[in-house]
Design an enzyme around this catalytic site. Sequence first.
Site, PDB file in Angstrom:
ATOM      1  N   GLU A  90      19.690   7.095  28.861  1.00  0.00           N
ATOM      2  CA  GLU A  90      21.102   7.102  29.267  1.00  0.00           C
ATOM      3  C   GLU A  90      21.995   7.414  28.064  1.00  0.00           C
ATOM      4  O   GLU A  90      21.653   7.048  26.931  1.00  0.00           O
ATOM      5  CB  GLU A  90      21.481   5.751  29.874  1.00  0.00           C
ATOM      6  CG  GLU A  90      20.732   5.447  31.168  1.00  0.00           C
ATOM      7  CD  GLU A  90      21.138   4.100  31.781  1.00  0.00           C
ATOM      8  OE1 GLU A  90      22.008   3.411  31.190  1.00  0.00           O
ATOM      9  OE2 GLU A  90      20.605   3.739  32.830  1.00  0.00           O
TER      10      GLU A  90
ATOM     11  N   HIS B  32      25.020   3.847  36.053  1.00  0.00           N
ATOM     12  CA  HIS B  32      24.816   2.473  35.561  1.00  0.00           C
ATOM     13  C   HIS B  32      26.056   1.611  35.819  1.00  0.00           C
ATOM     14  O   HIS B  32      26.692   1.087  34.894  1.00  0.00           O
ATOM     15  CB  HIS B  32      24.466   2.460  34.070  1.00  0.00           C
ATOM     16  CG  HIS B  32      23.686   1.234  33.668  1.00  0.00           C
ATOM     17  ND1 HIS B  32      22.739   1.253  32.676  1.00  0.00           N
ATOM     18  CD2 HIS B  32      23.712  -0.048  34.142  1.00  0.00           C
ATOM     19  CE1 HIS B  32      22.220   0.037  32.534  1.00  0.00           C
ATOM     20  NE2 HIS B  32      22.792  -0.762  33.412  1.00  0.00           N
TER      21      HIS B  32
ATOM     22  N   ALA C  84      18.030  -1.916  38.371  1.00  0.00           N
ATOM     23  CA  ALA C  84      17.660  -2.911  37.359  1.00  0.00           C
ATOM     24  C   ALA C  84      17.692  -2.303  35.965  1.00  0.00           C
ATOM     25  O   ALA C  84      18.692  -2.413  35.244  1.00  0.00           O
ATOM     26  CB  ALA C  84      16.294  -3.491  37.676  1.00  0.00           C
TER      27      ALA C  84
END
Length: 529
Positions: free
Chosen positions: A261, A279, A231
């Site tokens: 990230e 991702h 998520a």
Amino acid sequence: MSKPVVLIAEELSPATLEALGPDFEVRHCDGAERTALLAAVAEADAILVRSATTVDAEVFAAAPRLKVVARAGVGLDNVDVRAATQAGVMVVNAPASNIVSAAELAVGLMLAAARNIAPANASLKAGEWRRSKYSGVELYEKTAGIVGLGRIGALVAQRLSAFGMHVIAYDPFVAAGRAAQMGVRLVALDELLRTSDVLSVHLPKTPETVGLIGEQQLRQVKPSLILVNAARGGIVDEHALFLALKEGRVAAAGLDVFASEPCTDSPLFEFESVVATPHLGASTEEAQEKAGVAVARSVRLALAGELVPDAVNVQGGVIAEEVRPGIPLAERLGRFFTALSAAVPSQLDIDVRGEITAHDVRVLELAVLKGMFTDVVEESVSYVNAPLLASDRGVAVRLNTDPESPDYRNLITVRGTMADGAQVSVSGTLSGPRHVEKLVEIDGFDIEVLLSDHMAVFRYTDRPGIIGTVGRILGEAQINIAGMQVSRDQKGGHALVAMTVDSAIPSDVLEEIVSAIGAHSARQVDLVD
């Protein structure tokens, strides 16, 4: 006329260009190159981006023609939505484009973690044959806990049910009956933590959800738990997860997102029982194509002056065909109100009555606000920034609906309470199959006159000769009266005349009329841009 300019700042699918169609001039730039972006956006009416282009206040300042920013994806971390709203720029994304891809990846991570697919693959490719080391577990008849039963969570629940799993979920915003329709039992978070064999997170990242699965929660779970987060990074506390894996309190994890990230070096990567991806939730050809096509359609709607269902900073919702004709009427009533009041109210009520209220009429509130501020502020007013302009000026806005409308099939009333307590109101309706706009009430006086580009309203004490005097002065000024109606509260009492004229009334002529009839007030209303 030149075509609107659509700037594509990142690589998008060919289907995106096809969905835009031939009505636009399409230009390209490298959105990650700041100087090039600022130069290119100066003439853009719309800009399409993915995740590498930052669209912030500096970009909006450099883009005076910009009407819409379209993000071909779900997240909007790279778009300053508030700055866009202040600039009157619509922001759209593709919220449903990746839901299947994200759900499938979450299930893939579960399977990979349950069956040790990643380390077994690496071991075999390194020349080892170690079947006993990478023995796994079945998902069949295990309990799957879904944290967040939104669109993606529901798809994951559906797929896990097909695996023969018992599915439970924690989501305080989903009704138990709705969950039951999916074959899911809603439980408290503590119960979900205690009983789940697999736990999958599907929540948005908010201040309330950051760290939701942390040290305390991970001390309640089974030591055989497989935890999946596809998520948003940060919902699962990565340090707490590291300790739980190290101490054997969690068996395995599948992670597609991280608190920071890009993430290429994490203590979690030390564990063979952790399968991690960079991702990839939306990284399928299908999701990218769906996202591009969706935002291209939204751009077409936005540049045509329509409201867009996927606009994140517009509150209008989907517009029913029955509501659509009322939008220009509501906007003109808003402009008429401002001309009458000559000030911004402290309380604004927008009353919508009649058959139209069977549909979502929030767009009419936006249209009234847009009209109300069009002649008040210097900046461009749109459906996007009109509510913000009202909020910044302390205007409390209420939308009231009533299916009963005794006198008209549908009726829109704009009523404001001014700072001194005075009330100003104006009502309008649409007449006949051609939806002719009519003004039917001003400050409690019943009238019926066509809404026109040029209008005037006079208030005076009722007595003979007033209409003749007004007509004479306008005639001498070569201003033709197209329509007129007089309304009064009683004989010899307060009277109001509303008229439409073929051209604007000069201020000196207006002053002459006021003087000649002893008008209490006079307002010229110009509804032409």
